[in-house]
Design an enzyme around this catalytic site. Structure first.
Site, short mmCIF file in Angstrom:
data_model
loop_
_atom_site.label_atom_id
_atom_site.label_comp_id
_atom_site.label_asym_id
_atom_site.label_seq_id
_atom_site.Cartn_x
_atom_site.Cartn_y
_atom_site.Cartn_z
N SER A 90 1.36 -28.46 -16.78
CA SER A 90 1.21 -27.74 -18.05
C SER A 90 1.00 -28.61 -19.27
O SER A 90 0.69 -28.10 -20.35
CB SER A 90 2.42 -26.82 -18.27
OG SER A 90 2.34 -25.70 -17.41
N ALA A 154 0.05 -20.78 -2.68
CA ALA A 154 0.17 -22.22 -2.44
C ALA A 154 1.28 -22.85 -3.26
O ALA A 154 1.77 -23.93 -2.91
CB ALA A 154 -1.16 -22.91 -2.73
N TYR A 194 6.34 -17.39 -21.72
CA TYR A 194 5.43 -18.41 -21.20
C TYR A 194 4.51 -17.82 -20.15
O TYR A 194 4.96 -17.17 -19.21
CB TYR A 194 6.24 -19.56 -20.59
CG TYR A 194 5.44 -20.80 -20.31
CD1 TYR A 194 5.23 -21.75 -21.29
CD2 TYR A 194 4.92 -21.03 -19.04
CE1 TYR A 194 4.51 -22.90 -21.02
CE2 TYR A 194 4.20 -22.18 -18.76
CZ TYR A 194 4.00 -23.11 -19.75
OH TYR A 194 3.29 -24.24 -19.48
N SER A 195 3.21 -18.07 -20.28
CA SER A 195 2.25 -17.50 -19.34
C SER A 195 1.05 -18.42 -19.17
O SER A 195 0.32 -18.68 -20.13
CB SER A 195 1.78 -16.13 -19.81
OG SER A 195 0.76 -15.63 -18.97
N ASN A 196 0.85 -18.91 -17.95
CA ASN A 196 -0.34 -19.71 -17.66
C ASN A 196 -1.62 -18.92 -17.85
O ASN A 196 -2.67 -19.49 -18.15
CB ASN A 196 -0.26 -20.25 -16.23
CG ASN A 196 0.81 -21.32 -16.07
OD1 ASN A 196 0.66 -22.43 -16.55
ND2 ASN A 196 1.90 -20.98 -15.41
N GLY A 331 5.29 -30.82 -17.94
CA GLY A 331 4.24 -30.40 -17.02
C GLY A 331 4.72 -30.44 -15.59
O GLY A 331 5.48 -31.33 -15.20
#
Length: 379
Positions: A90, A154, A194-196, A331
């Site tokens: 991240s 994954a 929080y959101s990718n 990250g």
């Protein structure tokens, strides 16, 4: 002048030997033992918390200190590479936010533009509405859009990794998976989650604005101008080229080094080194990548209770134990965890990464290392 951590320790030993000889000849001084390297002590603590391998680099205007512990491959004596490459997870978000803010500075888009304006029909269904979400809210995680991370097999289990480590995702496919769920909340600058997915959308908007891929923009605007030779945007390529430590995950020591990271475009797919990340943070906070107005936007933060810090645009504001704060980003992407950042003026930086999940205290030890090193070189 560049002096490595090892060289510093050798110099300290020589100086101590000199002190012994001087004391012997004059009879008036006591010999001094060499002082332990503070960075090495911190790295050893991270390693002792359960990490397979640890590497850290700390810089200030006239110094660069490096320390390592553990091994680059479980069950071997192979040391951690001195400038090893790893998936920064991240911390990629800071690269993406920088590109978006450069486009804002060029007048090609605005932080107040809506997602719908650039990506018609992409964010809709189950209560999701791109016409109510701004680019600023994407970058600051106040959009309410669900995180795509839990949908990626994954990343969830060893079996999922083995089955899907080579799977390719498209950004549109990823956002579509997120749209199967209602948002966490209606877009609200007072709420935070929080959101990718936010940064996958930011990468898609970058491509729509420029007509070029997110990877091309990151390479041309950041990686090449700064000479970050150990940094890359791998796309669907699953291997880490150049010197690197093996990455391990899922507690049982599963080697997860090989991974198609297309599920993290814009949000976590960059490969870099501790040295390159330090250079990036120094350039960013030092005003070499963004105009002052856009850097001010990036560093204006809101409360991010999930993380226990404040969050700007792709950059967290983290308090220092010695007073004040620094800007950086944690990250993590399957087998590699990094923590790093820089003081507000970019003159002092610190980055540490580990090549495994580590133990329950590993991430706290990493955070402490960055804090102590930024405080130490401030004093």
């Amino acid at each position: 002048m560049h002096v490595s951590g090892r060289c510093r320790r050798d110099l300290l030993v020589l100086c101590s030997l000199g002190a012994v000889l001087f004391a012997t000849s004059t009879g008036t001084a006591a010999a001094k033992l060499p002082q332990a390297d503070p960075l090495q002590q911190q790295v050893d603590m991270v390693h002792d918390s359960g990490a397979v391998g640890v590497s850290a680099e700390v810089t200030s205007p006239d110094t660069r200190d490096i320390a390592r512990a553990g091994t680059a491959e479980r069950g071997t004596g192979r040391p951690m590479p001195r400038n090893g490459r790893f998936r920064i997870g991240s911390a990629t978000k800071t690269f993406t936010a920088t590109v978006v803010l450069q486009l804002v500075s060029e007048g090609r888009m605005s932080l107040e533009d809506t997602v719908e304006q650039w990506l018609p029909g992409v964010v809709q269904g189950n209560g999701n509405d791109g016409s109510q979400i701004t680019v600023r809210q994407l970058l600051q995680h106040t959009s309410g859009i669900r995180d795509i991370g839990p949908e990626i097999s994954a990343l969830k289990s060893a079996d999922g990794y083995r089955a899907e480590r080579f799977r390719t995702y498209t950004p549109g496919e990823l956002v579509g998976l997120a749209m199967q769920h209602p948002p966490n909340f209606f877009p609200d600058d007072e709420q935070w989650s929080y959101s990718n997915t936010n940064y996958i959308l930011a990468a898609m908007i970058t491509q729509r604005v420029t007509g070029r891929s997110w990877a091309q923009e990151v390479n041309d605007r950041i990686i090449r101008p700064l000479g970050l030779r150990g940094t890359s945007t791998p796309g669907t390529f699953p291997f880490i080229l150049g010197p690197h430590a093996q990455g391990y995950a899922f507690g049982a020591g599963i080697d997860v080094t090989v991974l198609n990271s297309s599920m993290a475009v814009g949000s976590g797919s960059v490969i870099s080194t501790a040295h390159d990340l330090n250079r990036f943070y120094a350039a960013l906070l030092g005003g070499r990548l963004l105009a002052s107005a856009q850097l001010d936007e990036m560093t204006t933060s809101v409360n991010a209770p999930e993380l226990g810090v404040r969050y700007g645009l792709g950059l967290a504001e983290i308090p220092l134990s010695c007073g004040g704060s620094y800007f950086g980003h944690r990250g993590e992407l399957l087998g590699y965890i990094t923590w790093g950042g820089a003081t507000r003026d970019g003159t002092r930086t610190a980055v540490v990464y580990v090549s495994s999940d580590g133990g329950q205290d590993t991430q706290q030890a990493m955070s402490t290392l960055v804090d102590q090193e930024l405080c130490r070189i401030r004093s």
